[in-house]
Scaffold this active site. Sequence first.
Site, PDB file in Angstrom:
ATOM      1  N   HIS A 170       9.287  -3.713   3.671  1.00  0.00           N
ATOM      2  CA  HIS A 170       8.570  -3.548   1.856  1.00  0.00           C
ATOM      3  C   HIS A 170       9.757  -3.402   1.245  1.00  0.00           C
ATOM      4  O   HIS A 170      10.186  -4.652   0.271  1.00  0.00           O
ATOM      5  CB  HIS A 170       8.360  -2.432   1.039  1.00  0.00           C
ATOM      6  CG  HIS A 170       6.572  -2.189   2.190  1.00  0.00           C
ATOM      7  ND1 HIS A 170       6.947  -1.083   2.771  1.00  0.00           N
ATOM      8  CD2 HIS A 170       5.471  -2.529   2.266  1.00  0.00           C
ATOM      9  CE1 HIS A 170       5.526  -0.347   3.323  1.00  0.00           C
ATOM     10  NE2 HIS A 170       4.702  -2.093   2.690  1.00  0.00           N
ATOM     11  N   GLU A 173      11.878  -0.677   5.135  1.00  0.00           N
ATOM     12  CA  GLU A 173      12.637  -1.768   5.437  1.00  0.00           C
ATOM     13  C   GLU A 173      11.929  -2.732   4.908  1.00  0.00           C
ATOM     14  O   GLU A 173      12.373  -3.957   4.273  1.00  0.00           O
ATOM     15  CB  GLU A 173      13.409  -1.183   6.184  1.00  0.00           C
ATOM     16  CG  GLU A 173      14.706  -0.412   6.302  1.00  0.00           C
ATOM     17  CD  GLU A 173      15.025  -0.178   5.189  1.00  0.00           C
ATOM     18  OE1 GLU A 173      15.872  -1.229   5.025  1.00  0.00           O
ATOM     19  OE2 GLU A 173      15.681   1.265   4.554  1.00  0.00           O
ATOM     20  N   MET A 202       0.271  -1.486   0.085  1.00  0.00           N
ATOM     21  CA  MET A 202      -0.028   0.399   0.035  1.00  0.00           C
ATOM     22  C   MET A 202       1.013   1.250  -0.531  1.00  0.00           C
ATOM     23  O   MET A 202       0.562   2.838   0.040  1.00  0.00           O
ATOM     24  CB  MET A 202      -0.830   0.565   1.166  1.00  0.00           C
ATOM     25  CG  MET A 202      -1.926  -1.203   1.138  1.00  0.00           C
ATOM     26  SD  MET A 202      -3.235  -0.347   2.220  1.00  0.00           S
ATOM     27  CE  MET A 202      -2.632  -0.332   4.057  1.00  0.00           C
ATOM     28  N   SER A 213       5.956  -0.331  10.469  1.00  0.00           N
ATOM     29  CA  SER A 213       4.725  -0.791   9.660  1.00  0.00           C
ATOM     30  C   SER A 213       5.218   1.194   9.519  1.00  0.00           C
ATOM     31  O   SER A 213       5.172   1.975   9.077  1.00  0.00           O
ATOM     32  CB  SER A 213       3.999  -1.111  10.472  1.00  0.00           C
ATOM     33  OG  SER A 213       2.570  -0.104   9.992  1.00  0.00           O
ATOM     34  N   SER A 214       4.159   0.888   7.880  1.00  0.00           N
ATOM     35  CA  SER A 214       3.744   2.859   7.034  1.00  0.00           C
ATOM     36  C   SER A 214       2.561   3.539   8.657  1.00  0.00           C
ATOM     37  O   SER A 214       2.778   4.196   8.649  1.00  0.00           O
ATOM     38  CB  SER A 214       2.989   2.291   5.817  1.00  0.00           C
ATOM     39  OG  SER A 214       3.374   1.632   5.568  1.00  0.00           O
TER      40      SER A 214
HETATM   41  P1  AMP Z   1       1.380  -3.244   3.721  1.00  0.00           P
HETATM   42  O1  AMP Z   1       2.317  -1.841   2.468  1.00  0.00           O
HETATM   43  O2  AMP Z   1       1.056  -2.474   5.270  1.00  0.00           O
HETATM   44  O3  AMP Z   1       0.063  -3.912   2.924  1.00  0.00           O
HETATM   45  O4  AMP Z   1       2.496  -4.580   3.390  1.00  0.00           O
HETATM   46  C1  AMP Z   1       1.930  -4.762   2.387  1.00  0.00           C
HETATM   47  C2  AMP Z   1       3.594  -5.834   2.846  1.00  0.00           C
HETATM   48  O5  AMP Z   1       4.695  -5.955   3.422  1.00  0.00           O
HETATM   49  C3  AMP Z   1       3.106  -7.116   3.314  1.00  0.00           C
HETATM   50  O6  AMP Z   1       3.159  -8.187   2.551  1.00  0.00           O
HETATM   51  C4  AMP Z   1       3.243  -6.607   4.020  1.00  0.00           C
HETATM   52  O7  AMP Z   1       2.818  -7.739   5.377  1.00  0.00           O
HETATM   53  C5  AMP Z   1       4.890  -6.137   4.321  1.00  0.00           C
HETATM   54  N1  AMP Z   1       5.093  -6.232   5.610  1.00  0.00           N
HETATM   55  C6  AMP Z   1       4.839  -4.437   5.960  1.00  0.00           C
HETATM   56  N2  AMP Z   1       5.497  -4.233   7.124  1.00  0.00           N
HETATM   57  C7  AMP Z   1       6.710  -4.881   7.121  1.00  0.00           C
HETATM   58  C8  AMP Z   1       7.963  -6.044   7.994  1.00  0.00           C
HETATM   59  N3  AMP Z   1       8.010  -4.794   8.835  1.00  0.00           N
HETATM   60  N4  AMP Z   1       8.369  -7.015   7.560  1.00  0.00           N
HETATM   61  C9  AMP Z   1       8.064  -7.561   6.603  1.00  0.00           C
HETATM   62  N5  AMP Z   1       7.228  -7.415   5.822  1.00  0.00           N
HETATM   63  C10 AMP Z   1       6.220  -6.854   6.452  1.00  0.00           C
END
Ligand code: AMP
Length: 280
Positions: free
Chosen positions: A37, A35, A30, A187-188
Amino acid sequence: MKTFNDPKKLQRWAKAQRLAGRKIALVPTMGALHEGHLSLIAAAKKKGADEIVVSVFVNPTQFGPKEDYAQYPRDHKADAAKCRAAGATAIFFPTPANMYASDHSVWVVEDGALSGSLCGARRPGHFRGVCTVVAKLFNLAHPNFAVFGQKDYQQATIIRRMVRDLNFDLEIVVAPIVREPSGLARSSRNAYLSDDERAHALALSRTLQALKAQAAKGARPWKALQKKAWAALEKAGLRPDYVEAVNAETLAPVKTLAKGTAVLLAAYAGKTRLIDNVLM
Ligand code: AMP
């Protein structure tokens, strides 16, 4: 690095790559890339992808009406630069209007075996939105494999099940959680935290580590541990949403904390809902 906005153009390009025998990896995100991602892009590279497609889409259908869809951080320019530096070969920035027809009416729904608990129980419709958009992305990017993060444990489990049950022809790779030096899972949504909330949020990973240390000493009854973990989160100034021990594959609740158990938790730091998990 190629940039796509139009789903059709991505699909055409991806099809041509596959016909030419090139291996495509998809990394769905998203955006507001960090880091965590970037580690997924690195995992795709390590697995030998010829093309690494990162999708950046704040998917409206996975947000509840009172959730943070409008304020979710968006920075396409920075995301593109990070993707390029990390070795992605294509980035896909669709808009809600070009992903969803105004009369979109077909959804991918997990029946509740995996999505009826944990985040799925607190966020009605969330995994319907996730499964649907991921299925669409699979059909657009034609990946040989797609990389997800363990950070969203329930999501990765449901996507694996979707791929199995609907015979999607690709492999799901799950990469470990990337943390800040403090232990806080990247996390974002960490961008929402005040300094105080960020300090309180350290209790998530600390609580999980304490549980892991307990489990390492042998199987332990979960109820008492759950109570202690809940209290530790509250004491740190957080508002726990859930703390659950589940079978790592079926997500069924367990009575004892032992090997093969995953502990998942969600807690609010102020208004920000954070999640974390650890495998025993
Ligand atoms: P998001 O943008 O939050 O929807 O996450 C996109 C992808 O990145 C998803 O598969 C998440 O599980 C992964 N992701 C987000 N945060 C982390 C993290 N700290 N470590 C590893 N993968 C992550």
